[in-house]
Design a protein around this motif. Sequence first.
Motif, PDB file in Angstrom:
ATOM      1  N   SER A   7      -9.819  24.350  35.801  1.00 30.20           N
ATOM      2  CA  SER A   7      -9.047  25.015  36.843  1.00 30.20           C
ATOM      3  C   SER A   7      -7.807  25.653  36.211  1.00 30.20           C
ATOM      4  O   SER A   7      -7.094  25.012  35.450  1.00 30.20           O
ATOM      5  CB  SER A   7      -8.648  23.952  37.877  1.00 30.20           C
ATOM      6  OG  SER A   7      -8.101  24.552  38.980  1.00 30.20           O
ATOM      7  N   GLY A   8      -7.573  26.906  36.488  1.00 34.53           N
ATOM      8  CA  GLY A   8      -6.404  27.584  35.911  1.00 34.53           C
ATOM      9  C   GLY A   8      -6.654  28.151  34.540  1.00 34.53           C
ATOM     10  O   GLY A   8      -5.726  28.589  33.858  1.00 34.53           O
ATOM     11  N   THR A  16     -10.723  33.432  37.385  1.00 38.84           N
ATOM     12  CA  THR A  16     -10.490  34.382  38.480  1.00 38.84           C
ATOM     13  C   THR A  16      -9.803  35.633  37.962  1.00 38.84           C
ATOM     14  O   THR A  16     -10.157  36.759  38.322  1.00 38.84           O
ATOM     15  CB  THR A  16      -9.647  33.719  39.576  1.00 38.84           C
ATOM     16  OG1 THR A  16     -10.373  32.599  40.069  1.00 38.84           O
ATOM     17  CG2 THR A  16      -9.344  34.681  40.702  1.00 38.84           C
ATOM     18  N   THR A  17      -8.821  35.427  37.104  1.00 33.67           N
ATOM     19  CA  THR A  17      -8.098  36.571  36.557  1.00 33.67           C
ATOM     20  C   THR A  17      -9.046  37.512  35.824  1.00 33.67           C
ATOM     21  O   THR A  17      -8.998  38.735  36.005  1.00 33.67           O
ATOM     22  CB  THR A  17      -6.991  36.078  35.622  1.00 33.67           C
ATOM     23  OG1 THR A  17      -6.224  35.087  36.291  1.00 33.67           O
ATOM     24  CG2 THR A  17      -6.092  37.212  35.195  1.00 33.67           C
TER      25      THR A  17
HETATM   26  N1  LIG Z   1      -0.397  36.777  40.285  1.00 35.49           N
HETATM   27  C1  LIG Z   1      -0.115  35.835  39.363  1.00 35.49           C
HETATM   28  N2  LIG Z   1       1.134  35.730  38.877  1.00 35.49           N
HETATM   29  C2  LIG Z   1       1.460  34.811  37.977  1.00 35.49           C
HETATM   30  N3  LIG Z   1       0.597  33.937  37.463  1.00 35.49           N
HETATM   31  C3  LIG Z   1      -0.697  33.983  37.884  1.00 35.49           C
HETATM   32  C4  LIG Z   1      -1.089  34.933  38.883  1.00 35.49           C
HETATM   33  N4  LIG Z   1      -2.412  34.750  39.119  1.00 35.49           N
HETATM   34  C5  LIG Z   1      -2.794  33.721  38.336  1.00 35.49           C
HETATM   35  N5  LIG Z   1      -1.773  33.261  37.593  1.00 35.49           N
HETATM   36  C6  LIG Z   1      -1.828  32.195  36.605  1.00 35.49           C
HETATM   37  O1  LIG Z   1      -2.827  32.527  35.697  1.00 35.49           O
HETATM   38  C7  LIG Z   1      -3.551  31.364  35.299  1.00 35.49           C
HETATM   39  C8  LIG Z   1      -5.031  31.574  35.512  1.00 35.49           C
HETATM   40  O2  LIG Z   1      -5.307  31.617  36.905  1.00 35.49           O
HETATM   41  P1  LIG Z   1      -6.772  31.830  37.507  1.00 35.49           P
HETATM   42  O3  LIG Z   1      -6.638  31.921  38.972  1.00 35.49           O
HETATM   43  O4  LIG Z   1      -7.402  32.950  36.797  1.00 35.49           O
HETATM   44  O5  LIG Z   1      -7.510  30.468  37.132  1.00 35.49           O
HETATM   45  P2  LIG Z   1      -8.988  29.994  37.497  1.00 35.49           P
HETATM   46  O6  LIG Z   1      -9.632  29.753  36.229  1.00 35.49           O
HETATM   47  O7  LIG Z   1      -9.601  30.935  38.419  1.00 35.49           O
HETATM   48  O8  LIG Z   1      -8.685  28.628  38.210  1.00 35.49           O
HETATM   49  P3  LIG Z   1      -9.440  27.926  39.466  1.00 35.49           P
HETATM   50  O9  LIG Z   1     -10.653  27.355  38.925  1.00 35.49           O
HETATM   51  O10 LIG Z   1      -8.483  26.885  39.925  1.00 35.49           O
HETATM   52  O11 LIG Z   1      -9.649  28.987  40.450  1.00 35.49           O
HETATM   53  C9  LIG Z   1      -2.988  30.193  36.093  1.00 35.49           C
HETATM   54  O12 LIG Z   1      -2.081  29.479  35.294  1.00 35.49           O
HETATM   55  C10 LIG Z   1      -2.232  30.864  37.234  1.00 35.49           C
HETATM   56  O13 LIG Z   1      -1.133  30.090  37.588  1.00 35.49           O
END
Ligand SMILES: Nc1ncnc2c1ncn2[C@@H]1O[C@H](COP(=O)(O)OP(=O)(O)OP(=O)(O)O)[C@@H](O)[C@H]1O
Lengths: 297, 504, 587, 314
Positions: free
Chosen positions: C363-364, C368-369
């Motif tokens: 997670s994180g 998603t990014t």
């Molecule tokens: N708009 C934003 N501004 C600042 N930081 C961000 C933003 N979007 C995401 N982050 C940070 O970027 C990192 C990656 O986030 P992301 O949502 O891509 O993780 P993920 O792998 O999709 O996690 P999950 O499985 O919980 O959905 C995280 O540390 C998050 O806090």
Amino acid sequence: MSVPVSGRAASPLARALRRNRLLSAATALLVLIVLAVVILPPFLPDANATDPVHRLLPPSADHLLGTDSYGRDVFSRLVSGGRTSLGLSALITVCAAFTGMVIGLVSGFYRAVDAVVMRIMDAWMSFPAIILAMALAIGLGASIWTELIALTVLFTPFTARVIRSRVLSVAARQYIGAARVSGMRPAKILVVHVLPNVLPLALVQVVILSASAMLVDGAMSFLGMGIAPPTPTWGNMIAEGRSYLVQAPWLIVVPGLAIMACVLLLNLIGSSMRDVVDPRARALGDLQRLRARGAAR
Amino acid sequence: APSANTAADAGPPVRGGNLIVAVPTDPQSLDMVANPGQVTAHIGNLLYEKLFEVDKEFAARPMLVETYETSSDRLTYTFELRKGVTFHDGSPLTAEDVVASLQRWLKSHVTGQQVAPDVVTLKAKGDDTVLLKLKEPRYPLIDELASPGAEIYAAKNLEGVPATGFTDKGAIGTGPYKLASWDIGRQVVLERYGNYKSRADQDWGGQAGAKQAYLDTITYKVVADQDALVNGLQTGQWQHAMPGNDQYTALKENASIVVGNVAGANQNVIIPNHAKGSKFADVRARQALNLLMDKPAMNAATGGGPDLTAAVGAMVSEDNPALYSTVGDEVYKQHDPAKAKELFAQAGVKAGDTVRIVTSNSYPQFAQWAVLLQDQLAQIDIKTKIDTYDFPTMLGTINKDPGGWDLTTLFFNAALTSPSQMPAVTLGAFNGSASPEIAALVREYNAVTSPVQAKEVMDKLQALVWEQLPVITLSQSRLYAAWSPELKGYDGFYRVFWNSWLKR
Amino acid sequence: MSLLNLTDVTIGVTQDTAGHEERLDLVHGLTLDVVAGQTLCVVGESGSGKTVTALSVVRLLEFVAPVYTEGEIAVGGVDVTRLGAEQMRAYRGARIGMIFQEALDSLNPAQRVGAQLLEAYRPDGVPARGGLKARRAAEAKAKALLAEVGLTDTARIMALYPHQMSGGMQQRVMIAMALMSDPDILIADEPTTALDVTTQAEILALFQRVQREHRTACVFITHDMGVAAEIADRIAVMYRGRLVEIGDKLDILTAPRHPYTRALLECVPRLGVSRREGFPTISEARLRAVTEGTAGRDEPVTETLRLPDAPAPVGDTPPLGIDRVTKVYGRRSRLARRSPVRAVNEVSLEIAPGEFFGLVGESGSGKTTLGRMVAALETPTSGRIAFGEHQITPAGLSGDERAFRRQAQLVFQDPQSSLDPRHTVARIIAEPLRELTPLRGGELDRRVAELIDEVGLPAGCADRLPAQLSGGQRQRVSIARAVAARPRLIVADEPTSALDVSVQGQVMNLLLQLRRSHGISFLFITHNLSLVLSVADRVGVMYGGELIETGTPHEIATSSAHDYTRRLLAANPDLSAYIGRHGHPSR
Amino acid sequence: MAALLLRRLRDLVLILLIVGTMMFFVVRLMPGDPAMAILGPTARPQDVEALRQSMGLTGSLWNQYLSWLGNVVQGDFGTSITYHASVIPVVAEHFLPTLTLAVISTAVSFVVAVVVTFWNAVAPRNPVAALLTRLSGLGMAIPDFWIALILVLVFAVTLRWFPSSGYVSILSDPAAAAPTLVLPVICLVIGQSALFILTLRESVLGELPQTYLRTARVKGLSERQVMLGHVLPNALMPLVTQLGSNFAMMMGGIVIIESIFVIPGLGSLLLGAVFTRDFPLVQGVTLFVALMFVLVNLLVDLSYALLDPKVRVS
Ligand SMILES: Nc1ncnc2c1ncn2[C@@H]1O[C@H](COP(=O)(O)OP(=O)(O)OP(=O)(O)O)[C@@H](O)[C@H]1O
Ligand SMILES: Nc1ncnc2c1ncn2[C@@H]1O[C@H](COP(=O)(O)OP(=O)(O)OP(=O)(O)O)[C@@H](O)[C@H]1O
Ligand SMILES: [Mg+2]
Ligand SMILES: [Mg+2]
Ligand code: NI
């Protein structure tokens, strides 16, 4: 299997009207007032015919609401003043709400222009309102159009700011991104997704605007910057009548009540309409109604 | 309400106390030359004194002058000043002070400017004698010296005073009260001047005669709002006010307040523009307007009823019998719309034309007259456009485009001491109404030698005004004041409070 | 002794249609009980009324919907449906604690978590009153509980705001908060759905320990049969607003009596079983036949899609090329103390036309990014993404945006906020059709209805607003919207996390069919390892913003070189233990 | 935070420059000038011209502007024509009454709005709360000068509970100032609290469906605790915006209330200055009002940071 996509049993407005007795009563009353104000004047004594010898007469059969300090029939003036006041307030509301919405929407949604637009709004707002109104009144002469422009200019930045702050929070929602993914152009997103989500607030703003328009019209007359005499407005009727508070209280009570009644009705309609436009509020409204009736403990 | 005080119920004077007087505006300046405002004048009455002061009937009586002599050719005046008079700062009054003050008056005051062309020399002769030499005899000179603006200040305070007048530091006179504090926009406080040297004569009323300062202090509170003015009077926040005509009836019915007329009056006028481009450049148009105007109706709208409104065409208040003249009243009283329409047509003002009225919102009646005029003009199918501005804007608009307006509304102080102060004479430049006939009559008045002659010329002047119509008089509004029954000894002369006291 | 007894409970909402009120039952005649010190897992169909039931026990639904409840909900012998508002309040927190699925949404964004924890303190079952002493006690308790849930840096944690914590941390705080008042019953509604499996494993372990130590009775709602297998003492199965079966864990998992339960177990994806040709789903018709007795009790009620072996026509699907893409959030600033976040770091990846690429990770870790960048909702800080003639670079998307949108679609991770709360389901699904296809009028309506049906939504949903749907239903709306315009590439961000296994199978089948018939490529982001390993062509693992490895499911499952991947696999809850042990059900 | 302050400082200078420049030309282009205002209609043109000269009103507008700007930059706002005093102390003196009124009435309105809105939210069936909420519509509809006249008539003239007008500095004599403030504050509060109630109700309605409230309720909190502890802080932002812009507006003077209650505030000062064409004063007041406006907005922004931790942290 076919599912109707847009067709619904009845329009939400019609439904709301049927359901909400208060709303329908308020709407009916306002419509009545507007009709009276539009239709009646030709059947009444001339609102501007002066008769100073018969000034400040109390209400009687001849003069339903008495006469004013020029001996003019207050009822005639109330009706034709209503025409100006309601028309003016509607116009101002439409203009100020429109310009304010456009500026607020654009500057909240297109961040590139935001900083510049908002600084201009700030400067605009920080300019004392009296001076602005006076400068316009002097520059353009005291007329209905001057007042329209002055009040629109006065109200626009306030509406713009309120709308913008809501737009900012709406624009940060995922469904705006989803609409982009669906191939919607930004301008259309603004209309289809941002606008409806801002609309309930805008409705509240419209109510505030129309109330303020009537009140500020009075205040401008009070300061001698209102619509040129002898055209009556409820605002300048109050302003003219205030010297006779003790002698002829009806001069100030009657237009005051007229303003209050209209603003109150607008307010009622606005807040009910808001429930119609905002499904979430509608659901909450249902809930509160049911709870009030004890259907849900 | 009980009418004005009578000596009987007043009882013996009480020394002490603070009288609070509500005034509609800040005086803005206590310099009576630079600021001709009413509040300044009324406060100034208590602070300053002139060589002569008017009595109850607006006749000049000596004040700072002990005696004076006029040469037989009526060209040289010698004024002997009273001895022992001191300014509030303790310095004695000298002939130098008089010369400096009057010199400034001649140069900068409207009335003084009328006198100035006739003055050859004005100089001090010793400490207590002032010499004034004229080019031509001037009958109203003494009256003019008794008119507002001719106050005597200490010469040292006038050095380097700008055209905008002196500040509170220069507000030093010889009157029974001196300036204690001035909180601009809020209040002016006067306190008794301990070393005031009163005249020994009896009280002649008005501003003349003996002055006793019973009150310790007098506070002038600025109260711009008419309702606040009346409410404060009712709740005892102040003891004296001069509210507007519209408040009169209500106050009159209030048993706890004394209401009474105040000396002098205002002359209510409609001012037609004589300049080129105006619809009223032609005298027939002005006459038509006079015929058209329903003056009783317009006066009714001014409020206060007959108590406050005198339906006369005179230019000077009835309180001033020497100049009061009703000649021409038959013209004043004419009212014939049909004939007016005809006359208008002859003057080239046709049905459908638009008359431009500029007016100001500084007094409610201005706009009222304009609206009533509009209605009356509409009856003969003449349209009107009313522009209501604040006063400076109105003056500015008129100034910028002298031919761009037709009518305006104003009132003038009718408590005058000479024709040179009359609007029909002084407005010459403002609305282009100056005429050789009027100027000739003014000269004729200056040359007279007796009150009887003076009255004759005054009648001629009055008749000429109703012929040429430089202004069209609507009526005279009598001033009134409302005061607390506690205030005794006040005889309804402006805001003059010496010889008045508060009874507890 | 049973702590919580539901007897013949019917829950419904009053709806206002065309002027008169109509009652709509959501849950019918539910009877179940929860015994002290035991965990009852509630599984079942998405939209079957699990959340509604849970919320009705604490009577929270009445604050947001016009509900009515019939029957008896007895807590310790007292029927809570008859309590007054004030009396009911004494039951909330003190007797019944609750943990929600959306941890972030469930915490007050404007308050530090410390304060939110302290507020829940109920010594002796009543709200703490009076001064410093109670506050000290509450603080001590909060710190102890935070430490217990694995957040040992208690002082710092208590000073944080919810949005400053990761999803896992938020969920731990929620658990600690529920325990602040020592409830007798703890209800958890899908508390781990949004978490990656390693975090999920930790939370589950924690949950079990807490439950043992505090002797709390638990109701645990989940879609994941593996999770149920791990923590349940008893399992209840719900279907269409009714309870179909309740019993001991082993009985339910190994000898289910109701055909629905049996079918549900059959649909669970298992490690090592490839589902690339199709997932088993429950056939409603057959299920009805069996339950109504028109078919034999042992007749199979599931059906498994079998895609033809024909290769996908990938002709016009371009490959997706991700080249050293980095995304940094936040600017370095001298004035503010914050430091930039490197969400995605130098990720390079090729997805071939028609390929199904699964992406898993902590997670994180930036999944998603990355997905959002591929969908051109976010521009990379450096690097480039190429898809056909379209390029996504730090300067933005090159070329015609609409053409790109027609080709690439995104299923959002959070269906709740990605659906306009003011648009009906039908309107939401129609949007891409209107924008990207020439369909209009009746044809458009037909297509929308078709899509609603394809993703397994009940037809009645078309006119509902998102707030009136269950979590799983919202997710399906999101999916229907993404596939509506028949794109070439779908970035699916945890599209099935809130779905039961059968509906999940149905949705996956839809995606697989699309892929087979149109050669669509997939970037499939998920926490469900069993699912992704059984269906993907290749799987990538992300950790701390980096793509640490890619490989075929087999390679990942058996021979990963990476420590994190191995931990991930170890943490994956799996039913096979039970099913393997008892050899049942066979297939 | 520091960045915010820096940015605001830049905005401040910018806004003051725009407002000052606009103001300069607007007032100078109005017909009429102080010389005319002082001398009246009977003055001779040459005297008006002479006075104008002595007041430095001749020469090209542009040169006048530049010299004014130069002086302002050096902190010299000129000398008021009517007050014969430097502009800054005059403005400062008139600021206190306005500030007193604005602060008190805003604070009272805020409290009234919060109490009424949340009372109604906590006890939706309470008729008094519901009535008060409904009445807010009426409050907005009542012209302030109208209610002012009526209140004075009833409470000052008839009942004599409060003085009908007057001003006492709250700093020098709070006990004497209190009664003079009651009526004007009530007049201002009626309209303002109505507006605040409307705004707050709107945002509370938006907050009610939020999921975090479920958590708050499941803890066993009373509705009062839920509303005050959880809904209020989250619903406050729009109100603070509204409050800020209202307050900023009041800094420009509460003209009508000031005139009815004879309060020597900025509004009456400005109005008077315009009517007498006291250019230096008009410009000084305007700049001051603009300055206050920006400062109030800065405070609003800072309070955002206080109310919304997301703003504060990121
Ligand atoms: N708009 C934003 N501004 C600042 N930081 C961000 C933003 N979007 C995401 N982050 C940070 O970027 C990192 C990656 O986030 P992301 O949502 O891509 O993780 P993920 O792998 O999709 O996690 P999950 O499985 O919980 O959905 C995280 O540390 C998050 O806090
Ligand atoms: N406010 C509401 N109004 C009308 N129907 C509702 C409302 N809330 C929920 N429903 C309906 O009630 C049914 C049960 O919903 P619930 O949320 O309990 O499902 P669930 O079992 O929790 O599903 P999931 O696993 O997807 O979360 C669904 O069909 C849903 O659409
Ligand atoms: Mg659910
Ligand atoms: Mg994610
Ligand atoms: Ni078995």
